[in-house]
Design a protein around this motif. Structure first.
Motif, PDB file in Angstrom:
ATOM      1  N   TRP A   1       0.926  -1.229   0.018  1.00 46.81           N
ATOM      2  CA  TRP A   1      -0.066   0.165   0.081  1.00 46.81           C
ATOM      3  C   TRP A   1       0.949   1.239   0.088  1.00 46.81           C
ATOM      4  N   ALA A   2       1.954   1.103   0.873  1.00 47.68           N
ATOM      5  CA  ALA A   2       2.725   2.418   0.866  1.00 47.68           C
ATOM      6  C   ALA A   2       3.544   2.459  -0.550  1.00 47.68           C
ATOM      7  N   GLY A   3       3.901   1.401  -1.259  1.00 48.05           N
ATOM      8  CA  GLY A   3       4.503   1.264  -2.550  1.00 48.05           C
ATOM      9  C   GLY A   3       3.313   1.786  -3.795  1.00 48.05           C
ATOM     10  N   TYR A   4       2.239   1.544  -3.262  1.00 50.43           N
ATOM     11  CA  TYR A   4       1.037   1.923  -4.320  1.00 50.43           C
ATOM     12  C   TYR A   4       1.024   3.586  -4.258  1.00 50.43           C
ATOM     13  N   ILE A   5       0.835   3.982  -2.857  1.00 47.89           N
ATOM     14  CA  ILE A   5       0.935   5.553  -2.853  1.00 47.89           C
ATOM     15  C   ILE A   5       1.928   6.256  -3.608  1.00 47.89           C
ATOM     16  N   LEU A   6       3.303   5.676  -3.458  1.00 43.39           N
ATOM     17  CA  LEU A   6       4.321   6.320  -3.978  1.00 43.39           C
ATOM     18  C   LEU A   6       4.456   6.318  -5.564  1.00 43.39           C
ATOM     19  N   THR A   7       3.842   5.036  -5.829  1.00 41.32           N
ATOM     20  CA  THR A   7       3.911   4.930  -7.383  1.00 41.32           C
ATOM     21  C   THR A   7       2.688   5.369  -8.186  1.00 41.32           C
ATOM     22  N   ASN A   8       1.704   5.511  -7.468  1.00 44.21           N
ATOM     23  CA  ASN A   8       0.530   6.322  -8.037  1.00 44.21           C
ATOM     24  C   ASN A   8       0.797   7.734  -8.252  1.00 44.21           C
ATOM     25  N   ARG A   9       1.566   8.365  -7.180  1.00 41.70           N
ATOM     26  CA  ARG A   9       2.203   9.733  -7.410  1.00 41.70           C
ATOM     27  C   ARG A   9       2.522   9.736  -8.723  1.00 41.70           C
ATOM     28  N   VAL A  10       3.567   8.812  -9.167  1.00 45.28           N
ATOM     29  CA  VAL A  10       4.217   9.154 -10.342  1.00 45.28           C
ATOM     30  C   VAL A  10       3.333   8.941 -11.659  1.00 45.28           C
ATOM     31  N   VAL A  11       2.320   7.854 -11.396  1.00 44.56           N
ATOM     32  CA  VAL A  11       1.265   7.670 -12.437  1.00 44.56           C
ATOM     33  C   VAL A  11       0.441   9.081 -12.597  1.00 44.56           C
ATOM     34  N   GLY A  12       0.195   9.708 -11.461  1.00 44.12           N
ATOM     35  CA  GLY A  12      -0.855  10.802 -11.604  1.00 44.12           C
ATOM     36  C   GLY A  12       0.176  11.955 -12.259  1.00 44.12           C
ATOM     37  N   ARG A  13       1.251  12.045 -12.063  1.00 49.77           N
ATOM     38  CA  ARG A  13       1.980  13.149 -12.902  1.00 49.77           C
ATOM     39  C   ARG A  13       2.086  13.043 -14.437  1.00 49.77           C
ATOM     40  N   ARG A  14       2.137  11.389 -14.604  1.00 55.55           N
ATOM     41  CA  ARG A  14       2.707  11.426 -16.033  1.00 55.55           C
ATOM     42  C   ARG A  14       1.290  11.119 -17.008  1.00 55.55           C
ATOM     43  N   ILE A  15       0.122  10.900 -16.231  1.00 58.60           N
ATOM     44  CA  ILE A  15      -1.100  10.432 -16.946  1.00 58.60           C
ATOM     45  C   ILE A  15      -2.366  11.062 -16.369  1.00 58.60           C
ATOM     46  N   PRO A  16      -2.998  11.855 -17.080  1.00 63.48           N
ATOM     47  CA  PRO A  16      -4.136  12.718 -16.721  1.00 63.48           C
ATOM     48  C   PRO A  16      -5.133  11.765 -16.015  1.00 63.48           C
ATOM     49  N   GLY A  17      -5.987  12.408 -14.935  1.00 63.15           N
ATOM     50  CA  GLY A  17      -7.186  11.687 -14.591  1.00 63.15           C
ATOM     51  C   GLY A  17      -6.743  10.422 -13.744  1.00 63.15           C
ATOM     52  N   VAL A  18      -7.693   9.390 -13.933  1.00 69.57           N
ATOM     53  CA  VAL A  18      -7.448   8.210 -13.250  1.00 69.57           C
ATOM     54  C   VAL A  18      -7.334   7.027 -14.552  1.00 69.57           C
ATOM     55  N   GLN A  19      -6.843   7.441 -15.681  1.00 69.15           N
ATOM     56  CA  GLN A  19      -6.532   6.579 -16.702  1.00 69.15           C
ATOM     57  C   GLN A  19      -5.243   5.732 -16.153  1.00 69.15           C
ATOM     58  N   GLY A  20      -4.372   6.210 -15.740  1.00 76.03           N
ATOM     59  CA  GLY A  20      -3.255   5.413 -15.221  1.00 76.03           C
ATOM     60  C   GLY A  20      -3.732   4.345 -14.468  1.00 76.03           C
ATOM     61  N   ALA A  21      -4.504   4.708 -13.259  1.00 76.93           N
ATOM     62  CA  ALA A  21      -4.891   3.466 -12.367  1.00 76.93           C
ATOM     63  C   ALA A  21      -5.992   2.501 -13.294  1.00 76.93           C
ATOM     64  N   ALA A  22      -6.659   3.065 -14.062  1.00 79.74           N
ATOM     65  CA  ALA A  22      -7.281   2.330 -14.732  1.00 79.74           C
ATOM     66  C   ALA A  22      -6.508   1.214 -15.681  1.00 79.74           C
ATOM     67  N   ALA A  23      -5.673   1.688 -16.307  1.00 74.58           N
ATOM     68  CA  ALA A  23      -4.764   0.846 -17.084  1.00 74.58           C
ATOM     69  C   ALA A  23      -4.243  -0.165 -16.103  1.00 74.58           C
ATOM     70  N   ALA A  24      -3.644   0.272 -14.852  1.00 75.98           N
ATOM     71  CA  ALA A  24      -3.145  -0.722 -14.236  1.00 75.98           C
ATOM     72  C   ALA A  24      -3.992  -1.793 -13.702  1.00 75.98           C
ATOM     73  N   THR A  25      -4.931  -1.389 -13.354  1.00 76.70           N
ATOM     74  CA  THR A  25      -6.114  -2.248 -12.924  1.00 76.70           C
ATOM     75  C   THR A  25      -6.608  -3.514 -13.872  1.00 76.70           C
ATOM     76  N   ILE A  26      -6.797  -2.884 -15.325  1.00 79.25           N
ATOM     77  CA  ILE A  26      -7.160  -3.669 -16.387  1.00 79.25           C
ATOM     78  C   ILE A  26      -5.693  -4.791 -16.714  1.00 79.25           C
ATOM     79  N   LEU A  27      -4.735  -4.209 -16.672  1.00 76.01           N
ATOM     80  CA  LEU A  27      -3.604  -4.999 -16.636  1.00 76.01           C
ATOM     81  C   LEU A  27      -3.407  -6.170 -15.878  1.00 76.01           C
TER      82      LEU A  27
END
Length: 297
Positions: free
Chosen positions: A141-167
């Protein structure tokens, strides 16, 4: 916030009902599929437009999802809902404590450590594997928070989280096929797993998005402390997982550690985006891409 926390842990309780038939891995796989469908509909990610620099953290996030969810549900199957969720909650709390060097945060760390000792009561008969799995979920969960911060900076909205969930869901499909073929679970198991996805993903996701428009990140972070409490309460009422006075005291200390840490935060509230935690339905409060301040759960 209370309704979202209650819904999240109710979903986890539903999921635990399917452990005997689907196992923790099977329940996680079904939940990931439900979450992937929900996020795909909401964000409609343009996967074909992602660059190599965007796919890197997305793949890491997908791996974290799979390990985090599986570790948490395996821990629930061994040590119960309340203990597993409280141990997992140490992950985001560690991120918050580790972001500064204030004395107040040191006190928070000691409170959390004392809470873990009271909750787990380590001894010869302790289920150290179950405890370890809960702590592994917390690390993820700690790694999720830190990684998701990077995803949020590079990909708009929740598209990054959606892509990771689909994968992640796609990667777990073979596990679902093997489980269905080998064990042929009854239809009730699928219903419980789907209810877990609904109550732990769709409902809290919608509620938290509404809440985050009306309250500060600080109050939202404090509200996250409701999750260990509701996990223990729902585990006791609906699953018969009775906790002793010492265990409840341990949960209270972990919640107090979160309160002490967040109330000691200084500065103005930073811009935030809501990011779905796909194993409990909870959300991490992650800074918006243009923020360089320390983020909080």
């Amino acid at each position: 916030m209370a309704t979202a926390a209650c819904s999240s842990q109710t979903g986890a309780a539903f999921g635990s009902r399917a452990f005997d038939s689907l196992g923790p891995v099977g329940v996680v796989a079904v939940r990931q599929i439900v979450a992937a469908v929900i996020l795909a509909v909401i964000s409609r990610p343009r996967l074909w437009q992602f660059t190599r620099s965007q796919w890197g953290p997305i793949i890491l996030l997908a791996l974290i999802f799979a390990v985090m969810n599986t570790a948490l549900y395996a821990s629930i199957s061994r040590v119960g809902l309340g203990m597993a969720v409280t141990l997992e909650f140490l992950g985001p709390l560690a991120v918050a404590i580790g972001s500064s060097r204030r004395l107040r945060d040191g006190i928070g760390a000691l409170l959390a450590l004392g809470g873990v000792v009271l909750l787990t009561q380590p001894g010869p008969t302790s289920d150290f594997l179950g405890i370890g799995l809960g702590l592994l979920a917390g690390v993820c969960w700690a790694g999720y928070i830190l990684t998701n911060r990077v995803v949020g900076r590079r990909i708009p909205g929740v598209q990054g989280a959606a892509a990771a969930t689909i994968l992640s869901a796609t990667g777990m499909l073979p596990a679902v096929v093997v489980i269905i073929y080998s064990f042929q679970p009854p239809w009730q198991a699928y219903v419980f797993a789907l209810l877990a996805g609904l109550f732990s993903t769709a409902v809290p996701y919608a509620l938290d998005l509404i809440v985050l428009r009306r309250i500060s990140p600080l109050i939202f972070g404090l509200g996250m402390s409701l999750h260990p409490f509701f996990a223990a309460l729902i585990g006791m009422v609906f699953l018969g997982e009775a906790l002793g006075v010492l265990a409840w005291s341990g949960i209270a200390l972990v919640i107090a550690a979160n309160t002490v840490t967040l109330l000691g935060s200084r500065g103005e509230p930073e811009p935030v985006t809501a990011s779905l935690d796909l194993q409990t339905g909870a959300h991490a409060v992650v800074p918006a891409p243009d923020s360089h301040k320390t983020h909080r759960n």
